[in-house]
Design a protein around this motif. Structure first.
Motif, mmCIF file in Angstrom:
data_model
loop_
_atom_site.group_PDB
_atom_site.id
_atom_site.type_symbol
_atom_site.label_atom_id
_atom_site.label_comp_id
_atom_site.label_asym_id
_atom_site.label_seq_id
_atom_site.Cartn_x
_atom_site.Cartn_y
_atom_site.Cartn_z
ATOM 1 N N ALA A 100 0.751 -1.265 -0.068
ATOM 2 C CA ALA A 100 0.029 -0.009 0.052
ATOM 3 C C ALA A 100 0.847 1.278 0.015
ATOM 4 O O ALA A 100 0.621 2.298 -0.542
ATOM 5 C CB ALA A 100 -0.953 0.029 1.237
ATOM 6 N N MET A 101 1.881 1.322 0.717
ATOM 7 C CA MET A 101 2.792 2.331 1.072
ATOM 8 C C MET A 101 3.705 2.644 -0.367
ATOM 9 O O MET A 101 3.922 3.762 -0.954
ATOM 10 C CB MET A 101 3.664 2.230 2.076
ATOM 11 C CG MET A 101 3.029 2.247 3.511
ATOM 12 S SD MET A 101 1.759 3.672 3.724
ATOM 13 C CE MET A 101 0.316 2.824 3.440
ATOM 14 N N HIS A 102 3.963 1.443 -1.109
ATOM 15 C CA HIS A 102 4.621 1.674 -2.183
ATOM 16 C C HIS A 102 3.784 2.218 -3.506
ATOM 17 O O HIS A 102 4.211 2.959 -4.254
ATOM 18 C CB HIS A 102 5.333 0.430 -2.752
ATOM 19 C CG HIS A 102 5.754 0.100 -3.943
ATOM 20 N ND1 HIS A 102 7.382 0.574 -4.090
ATOM 21 C CD2 HIS A 102 5.439 -0.212 -5.182
ATOM 22 C CE1 HIS A 102 7.394 0.352 -5.504
ATOM 23 N NE2 HIS A 102 6.418 0.029 -6.014
ATOM 24 N N GLU A 103 2.474 1.774 -3.324
ATOM 25 C CA GLU A 103 1.607 2.460 -4.262
ATOM 26 C C GLU A 103 0.934 3.758 -4.051
ATOM 27 O O GLU A 103 0.223 4.500 -4.653
ATOM 28 C CB GLU A 103 0.417 1.421 -4.467
ATOM 29 C CG GLU A 103 0.741 0.051 -5.043
ATOM 30 C CD GLU A 103 1.442 0.123 -6.453
ATOM 31 O OE1 GLU A 103 0.915 1.375 -7.213
ATOM 32 O OE2 GLU A 103 2.250 -0.644 -6.740
ATOM 33 N N GLY A 104 1.580 4.251 -2.802
ATOM 34 C CA GLY A 104 0.820 5.511 -2.314
ATOM 35 C C GLY A 104 -0.762 5.553 -1.941
ATOM 36 O O GLY A 104 -1.453 6.332 -2.083
ATOM 37 N N SER A 105 -1.215 4.424 -1.508
ATOM 38 C CA SER A 105 -2.404 3.832 -1.250
ATOM 39 C C SER A 105 -2.851 4.050 0.148
ATOM 40 O O SER A 105 -1.970 4.166 1.012
ATOM 41 C CB SER A 105 -3.055 2.561 -1.777
ATOM 42 O OG SER A 105 -2.718 2.265 -2.865
ATOM 43 N N GLU A 106 -4.156 4.264 0.626
ATOM 44 C CA GLU A 106 -4.485 4.431 1.762
ATOM 45 C C GLU A 106 -4.752 2.983 2.336
ATOM 46 O O GLU A 106 -4.703 1.985 1.633
ATOM 47 C CB GLU A 106 -6.070 5.027 1.882
ATOM 48 C CG GLU A 106 -6.350 5.222 3.188
ATOM 49 C CD GLU A 106 -7.802 6.091 3.288
ATOM 50 O OE1 GLU A 106 -8.272 6.452 4.372
ATOM 51 O OE2 GLU A 106 -8.174 6.465 2.155
ATOM 52 N N LEU A 107 -4.667 2.680 3.589
ATOM 53 C CA LEU A 107 -4.796 1.413 4.311
ATOM 54 C C LEU A 107 -5.607 1.611 5.283
ATOM 55 O O LEU A 107 -5.552 2.457 6.243
ATOM 56 C CB LEU A 107 -3.222 1.037 4.668
ATOM 57 C CG LEU A 107 -2.994 -0.464 5.156
ATOM 58 C CD1 LEU A 107 -3.378 -1.539 4.085
ATOM 59 C CD2 LEU A 107 -1.562 -0.775 5.767
ATOM 60 N N CYS A 108 -6.544 0.663 5.540
ATOM 61 C CA CYS A 108 -7.624 0.656 6.744
ATOM 62 C C CYS A 108 -7.419 -0.474 7.410
ATOM 63 O O CYS A 108 -6.849 -1.486 7.366
ATOM 64 C CB CYS A 108 -9.003 0.885 6.247
ATOM 65 S SG CYS A 108 -9.593 -0.250 4.985
ATOM 66 N N LEU A 109 -8.163 -0.640 8.932
ATOM 67 C CA LEU A 109 -7.992 -1.779 9.692
ATOM 68 C C LEU A 109 -9.266 -2.150 9.896
ATOM 69 O O LEU A 109 -10.315 -1.145 10.149
ATOM 70 C CB LEU A 109 -7.421 -1.183 11.052
ATOM 71 C CG LEU A 109 -7.425 -2.277 11.969
ATOM 72 C CD1 LEU A 109 -6.649 -3.474 11.755
ATOM 73 C CD2 LEU A 109 -6.744 -1.497 13.466
ATOM 74 N N ARG A 110 -9.450 -3.383 9.938
ATOM 75 C CA ARG A 110 -11.012 -4.053 10.249
ATOM 76 C C ARG A 110 -10.693 -5.221 11.196
ATOM 77 O O ARG A 110 -9.708 -5.909 10.910
ATOM 78 C CB ARG A 110 -11.479 -4.541 9.031
ATOM 79 C CG ARG A 110 -12.844 -5.213 9.392
ATOM 80 C CD ARG A 110 -13.649 -5.548 7.980
ATOM 81 N NE ARG A 110 -13.090 -6.528 6.968
ATOM 82 C CZ ARG A 110 -12.895 -6.106 5.801
ATOM 83 N NH1 ARG A 110 -12.918 -4.934 5.297
ATOM 84 N NH2 ARG A 110 -12.473 -6.975 5.038
ATOM 85 N N ILE A 111 -11.266 -5.249 12.162
ATOM 86 C CA ILE A 111 -11.070 -6.403 13.235
ATOM 87 C C ILE A 111 -12.389 -7.443 12.849
ATOM 88 O O ILE A 111 -13.463 -7.369 13.034
ATOM 89 C CB ILE A 111 -11.411 -5.809 14.631
ATOM 90 C CG1 ILE A 111 -10.266 -4.836 14.748
ATOM 91 C CG2 ILE A 111 -11.316 -7.151 15.615
ATOM 92 C CD1 ILE A 111 -8.902 -5.097 15.047
ATOM 93 N N GLU A 112 -12.002 -8.355 12.225
ATOM 94 C CA GLU A 112 -12.803 -9.482 11.896
ATOM 95 C C GLU A 112 -13.226 -10.395 12.964
ATOM 96 O O GLU A 112 -12.706 -11.807 13.168
ATOM 97 C CB GLU A 112 -12.404 -10.251 10.573
ATOM 98 C CG GLU A 112 -12.141 -9.331 9.483
ATOM 99 C CD GLU A 112 -11.766 -10.048 8.223
ATOM 100 O OE1 GLU A 112 -11.529 -11.175 8.227
ATOM 101 O OE2 GLU A 112 -12.013 -9.427 7.269
ATOM 102 N N ASP A 113 -14.288 -10.188 13.826
ATOM 103 C CA ASP A 113 -14.749 -10.871 14.969
ATOM 104 C C ASP A 113 -15.873 -11.699 14.868
ATOM 105 O O ASP A 113 -16.581 -11.833 16.153
ATOM 106 C CB ASP A 113 -14.329 -10.006 16.195
ATOM 107 C CG ASP A 113 -15.340 -8.870 16.184
ATOM 108 O OD1 ASP A 113 -16.129 -8.243 15.113
ATOM 109 O OD2 ASP A 113 -15.941 -8.322 17.248
ATOM 110 N N ILE A 114 -16.407 -11.922 13.863
ATOM 111 C CA ILE A 114 -17.560 -12.407 13.722
ATOM 112 C C ILE A 114 -17.921 -13.809 14.036
ATOM 113 O O ILE A 114 -18.723 -14.577 14.432
ATOM 114 C CB ILE A 114 -18.544 -12.303 12.379
ATOM 115 C CG1 ILE A 114 -17.652 -12.913 11.384
ATOM 116 C CG2 ILE A 114 -18.871 -10.557 12.175
ATOM 117 C CD1 ILE A 114 -18.427 -12.686 9.933
ATOM 118 N N ASP A 115 -16.565 -14.445 14.292
ATOM 119 C CA ASP A 115 -16.499 -15.910 14.630
ATOM 120 C C ASP A 115 -16.502 -16.082 16.090
ATOM 121 O O ASP A 115 -15.600 -16.401 16.878
ATOM 122 C CB ASP A 115 -15.125 -16.446 14.210
ATOM 123 C CG ASP A 115 -15.154 -18.277 14.132
ATOM 124 O OD1 ASP A 115 -16.232 -18.575 14.610
ATOM 125 O OD2 ASP A 115 -14.072 -18.726 13.769
#
Length: 327
Positions: A32-47
């Motif tokens: 993401a940083m190489h492409e200059g993209s944004e990076l978001c965070l998601r917590i996958e806690d449905i299990d």
């Protein structure tokens, strides 16, 4: 920053994050940083049966320890049940999902020997036992059920940044798949209209809705989820979303070739922190098993390491084989 592209980090708090998770997170960050993209965070806690109450905070601490950053506050899947219910309503009304009472044993008994093209690790293809249900039919009253998605009988393909083109007809190789977990049937009346209450969303549905809502265009994850990609592409097409670019990273395994687990020793990031291992050690290890020559990285600080790896990042240099070299 390229605001038109967005990657994501998606730890699952079912336990401590380990070396394999760290490598995937780092590759997603560097890409993401190489492409200059944004990076978001998601917590996958449905299990929920496997989720540990302490694991979400620890996962965030692990990411920060590694020097990984992201934009905005994390999205937590268990806080999005209403959103998943809205999508399930639209799928139910359009006859794309149906209630299924079948147990795993029922499916195994009903299915004949797997097709030659069937992925062996996926188990038998769902035979369509409950698929005759249509919107307006009665719901099962005496048995718990999940909601299952009707797949289209057509070949799908996608081009992976690491492993190239993949093709599969989900209807013939996989069958219809669950978009909720199995639970007791519930139906409530509100404002003189029937409003369904669904069991918790399953991974395949939640991840697609979350990626669409967060505007994710680039997905980096383990290559054990290649088959899931075909299911998710079907959902994306039906929901009118855009198919992301995928990079499925070969798994980190023990020397026995099996995916990383307790049998291979303690590879938890939290344990390395407690033992005084520097995050630079883990970052250099991840770079080394991912194709970089680390000879000139030994004296760099954490921030300098990331800058060097971001600057020289390329998916083409990533080995296609599973990793069996640990710290």
């Amino acid at each position: 920053m390229n605001r038109h592209r967005k990657g994501r980090l998606a730890p699952s708090p079912t336990g401590s994050q380990h070396l394999g998770n760290a490598r995937t997170f780092l590759l997603a960050f560097w890409s993401a940083m190489h492409e200059g993209s944004e990076l978001c965070l998601r917590i996958e806690d449905i299990d929920s049966p496997r989720v540990k109450s302490w694991a979400m905070d620890q996962a965030i601490e692990d990411l920060r320890w590694l020097g990984i950053s992201w934009s905005g506050d994390p999205i937590v899947q268990t806080q999005r049940n209403d959103r998943y219910g809205q999508v399930l309503d639209s799928l139910r009304i359009s006859n794309r999902i149906y209630p299924c009472v079948c147990s795993r044993r029922d499916i195994e008994q009903a299915a004949s020997a797997p097709h030659e093209s069937e992925p062996q690790h996926e188990g038998p293809r769902y035979p369509g036992t409950c698929a005759s249900w249509r919107h307006g039919d009665a719901l099962p009253k005496e048995q718990p059920y999940c909601w299952r998605f009707r797949v289209d009988d057509q070949e799908l393909q996608f081009s992976d940044l690491i492993s190239g083109t993949h093709r599969l007809n989900p209807a013939r190789s996989l069958g219809d798949f669950p978009v909720t977990r199995k639970g007791s049937p519930t139906l409530t009346d509100r404002s003189n209209s029937s409003v369904h209450c669904y069991p918790p969303a399953a991974y395949q549905l939640a991840v697609v809705i979350d990626d669409m809502d967060q505007g994710v265009t680039d997905v980096v994850r383990g290559d054990d989820l290649v088959i899931s990609t075909f299911r998710q592409i079907q959902l994306i097409n039906v929901l009118g979303g855009s198919i992301p670019t995928y990079a499925h990273v070969p798994l980190v395994c023990g020397q026995d070739g099996r995916r990383l687990a307790k049998r291979h020793g303690d590879t938890r990031l939290a344990s390395y922190r407690e033992q005084g291992v520097a995050p630079e050690t883990v970052v250099r290890w991840a770079a080394g098993v991912s194709g970089w020559n680390t000879a000139n990285l030994s004296k760099l600080s954490l921030s300098e390491l990331h800058l060097q790896l971001i600057d020289t990042f390329s998916w083409s240099s990533l080995p296609r084989d599973k990793v069996d070299r640990l710290l």
